[in-house]
Scaffold this motif. Sequence first.
Motif, PDB file in Angstrom:
ATOM      1  N   CYS A   1      42.079  52.072  27.923  1.00  0.00           N
ATOM      2  CA  CYS A   1      42.808  53.341  27.991  1.00  0.00           C
ATOM      3  C   CYS A   1      43.979  53.359  28.972  1.00  0.00           C
ATOM      4  O   CYS A   1      44.799  54.258  28.928  1.00  0.00           O
TER       5      CYS A   1
ATOM      6  N   GLU B   1      29.852  54.593  25.810  1.00  0.00           N
ATOM      7  CA  GLU B   1      30.995  55.183  26.504  1.00  0.00           C
ATOM      8  C   GLU B   1      32.139  55.464  25.514  1.00  0.00           C
ATOM      9  O   GLU B   1      33.118  54.729  25.447  1.00  0.00           O
TER      10      GLU B   1
ATOM     11  N   ASP C   1      34.095  58.250  25.280  1.00  0.00           N
ATOM     12  CA  ASP C   1      35.178  59.134  25.694  1.00  0.00           C
ATOM     13  C   ASP C   1      36.471  58.366  25.877  1.00  0.00           C
ATOM     14  O   ASP C   1      36.509  57.377  26.609  1.00  0.00           O
TER      15      ASP C   1
ATOM     16  N   THR D   1      38.052  56.586  29.384  1.00  0.00           N
ATOM     17  CA  THR D   1      37.003  56.095  30.281  1.00  0.00           C
ATOM     18  C   THR D   1      36.705  54.635  29.990  1.00  0.00           C
ATOM     19  O   THR D   1      36.689  54.206  28.847  1.00  0.00           O
TER      20      THR D   1
ATOM     21  N   SER E   1      34.842  52.809  32.896  1.00  0.00           N
ATOM     22  CA  SER E   1      34.106  52.315  34.061  1.00  0.00           C
ATOM     23  C   SER E   1      32.775  51.681  33.649  1.00  0.00           C
ATOM     24  O   SER E   1      32.357  50.688  34.242  1.00  0.00           O
ATOM     25  N   ASP E   2      32.125  52.234  32.624  1.00  0.00           N
ATOM     26  CA  ASP E   2      30.885  51.610  32.137  1.00  0.00           C
ATOM     27  C   ASP E   2      31.195  50.212  31.608  1.00  0.00           C
ATOM     28  O   ASP E   2      30.477  49.248  31.894  1.00  0.00           O
TER      29      ASP E   2
ATOM     30  N   MET F   1      36.797  56.410  39.281  1.00  0.00           N
ATOM     31  CA  MET F   1      37.645  57.209  38.397  1.00  0.00           C
ATOM     32  C   MET F   1      38.557  56.310  37.588  1.00  0.00           C
ATOM     33  O   MET F   1      38.950  55.242  38.048  1.00  0.00           O
ATOM     34  N   GLN F   2      38.862  56.754  36.380  1.00  0.00           N
ATOM     35  CA  GLN F   2      39.632  55.916  35.479  1.00  0.00           C
ATOM     36  C   GLN F   2      40.957  56.593  35.173  1.00  0.00           C
ATOM     37  O   GLN F   2      40.983  57.704  34.641  1.00  0.00           O
TER      38      GLN F   2
ATOM     39  N   GLY G   1      37.771  64.040  31.758  1.00  0.00           N
ATOM     40  CA  GLY G   1      36.401  64.026  31.243  1.00  0.00           C
ATOM     41  C   GLY G   1      36.269  63.794  29.752  1.00  0.00           C
ATOM     42  O   GLY G   1      35.278  64.203  29.159  1.00  0.00           O
ATOM     43  N   GLY G   2      37.234  63.156  29.136  1.00  0.00           N
ATOM     44  CA  GLY G   2      37.082  62.768  27.736  1.00  0.00           C
ATOM     45  C   GLY G   2      37.497  63.835  26.745  1.00  0.00           C
ATOM     46  O   GLY G   2      38.040  64.873  27.120  1.00  0.00           O
TER      47      GLY G   2
ATOM     48  N   HIS H   1      32.922  62.101  33.011  1.00  0.00           N
ATOM     49  CA  HIS H   1      32.646  60.716  33.364  1.00  0.00           C
ATOM     50  C   HIS H   1      33.743  60.163  34.277  1.00  0.00           C
ATOM     51  O   HIS H   1      33.823  58.960  34.519  1.00  0.00           O
TER      52      HIS H   1
ATOM     53  N   GLY I   1      37.076  60.203  33.849  1.00  0.00           N
ATOM     54  CA  GLY I   1      38.272  59.630  33.229  1.00  0.00           C
ATOM     55  C   GLY I   1      39.375  60.663  33.195  1.00  0.00           C
ATOM     56  O   GLY I   1      39.110  61.838  32.940  1.00  0.00           O
TER      57      GLY I   1
END
Lengths: 158, 517
Positions: free
Chosen positions: A126, B183, B185, B188, B190-191, B340-341, B383-384, B413, B415
């Motif tokens: 992203c 994941e 969203d 995002t 990070s997962d 945070m993304q 948050g997606g 999440h 993002g």
Amino acid sequence: MSTQTFDMAAIESIIAKRKSMPGALLPILHDIQNTVGYIPPSAVPAIAEGVNISRAEVHGVITYYHFFRQHPAGKHVVQICRAEACQARGCEELASHAKELLGCDFHGTTDDNNFSLETVYCLGQCASGPAIQIDDDLYARVSKEKFNRLIQAKRGVQ
Amino acid sequence: MTVTIFVPRDSTALALGANETAAAIAKEAKARGIDIKLVRNGSRGMFWLEPMVEVATDAGRIAFGPIEEHEVAGLFDADFLNGGKHDKALGLTEEIPYLKKQERLQFVRVGITDPVSLEDYLAHEGYVGLKKAITMEPAAIVQEVTDSGLRGRGGAAFPTGIKWKTVLGAKAAQKYIACNADEGDSGTFSDRMVMEDDPFMLIEGMTIAGLAVGATEGYIYVRSEYPHSIANLNEAIDAANAAGYLGANILGSGRTFNLQVRKAAGAYVCGEETAMLESIEGKRGMVRAKPPLPALEGLFGKPTVINNVISLSAVPLIMSRGAEFYKNYGMGRSRGTLPMQLAGNLKYGGLVEKAFGVTLRELLYDFGGGSESGRPIRAVQVGGPLGAYMPESLFDTPFDYEAFAAVDSTVGHGGLVAFDDTVDMAKQARYAMHFCVAESCGKCTPCRIGSTRGVEVMDKIIANQNRPQQIRLLRDLCDVMVTGSLCAMGNMTPFPVLSALNHFPEDFGDQPMATAA
């Protein structure tokens, strides 16, 4: 209509190997799609019998999930991410360009059966969109020119 | 002397050509007779610099980036292995401000180690938490997690320790740990980075969760769009099993924990915890009504801890450093750090781990460097796809669950997706409804039908057909979806829609503020 050239014995062996694991259906469907390229509707009765549920339930699961195909895809599958983060980086322009270049719409396959074009909602790239995936390979920051080069390279290795 | 060179194997790095760069480095070194050790590390999360090449020196690792395949020969020509000058040189990696300003507690190894090397993991504080947990009573482990203040990082922010306590107290012959790694969203990753770049951290966290609640089986439900995550997790699980960190006799304690990865199949709603359970069980991913709580009747009807990847992988740190250490970061009731993304139209997109309390503006400008297009940032979705669009007037909101809730937004999440001033917010609102049409599981009417009606209403608003009435209708419809839907899919889709309408009324035409009677 495509003729059925898939290997039913391979499907039977996948079912036999997986059927006793808890929640076996998705792993079976993934293995079949991995091996055959799609999930042939004619394999549904064997799958249903293997995991002891009705054919309708198997059909319901196959059609519920976007990932599973009931028909063979083109030789190369081109997935373009069209979720928000890629939208913010111009994926819709790329999507229009891809349709024009390939000459087919999303969820369609080119006449020469070389490419299937798909939408995907998020490839997890992203910060570096627009992101696409061709077969198993990811590409980020894909400009129209980069897209042209990637498609040309796939055409070159038919 | 052998020089160690690092080229990431993170999928963003791969998508930008890291494999080609790595191959070119190996080839060039061989041709020049230079002895190198090539390590495929994770990504530091500075994605505008990928593929980022690092060289180990006595002073620390030095970085060069982004380095494409065709630039490799030039690097060698510049004698980059011995600190030679190069216009892509970034100096000591640790001193790059983007990294230096972070508080990397959880992502401490990410980008530094070889993700699938157990040896590397152990050399960097790996399995210290498990070794401590295995000597403790289950209730004491749960207490430690409760005391840390950790709340569910998947978005719901439910206290992790409380959830574990419920499962610990449930009487059953079999219990499960289910990790939600679906994941889906947008914005995002990070997962994904944990699974690809430090999979042992998640494995260790789940093992501790198993010891804490008495579960012997664990499942990680990973999106089919994340093949690299699945591969790295499986490789790490095999290594952990072989070394006695998983399996029938963990570290010789006689305790059992088995772990397996299950591949999802592209249904966004399976990120909802009960839909995920259905999917693991081999069914359509339809949301279950609650109660019963999954903590009491979860996977295969048994008590189940369901946690997100980031929640579970925070646990090794909490156990090794202690609840107090973790709790000392953060603000209010949001304790610890959040990876945070930074995504979308930002100059410097990537992973930023900071304690709660950092503001949206700091993330967007101090870290993100503003928009990549150079135009003003107009809206940020946090948050997606189910998160609110926030306007500039809210950029000073600190990252804190309660502070975000107070402005009708959600941390989710962690993002954030930035849009510049070319964005059309009515189109984004329509997209939110359209996404819900595509991804609704179909079980409850407000979500299934409401989203379709929502697209129709948005089309009329965009086409300027009786706008005031359509906007009233849209608000009414959102109200029904919020209050009547079974899960977050339906009752949060109105977040992006209403926030777009409320904060950016000019994109919705003449009389946008019409409210429901």
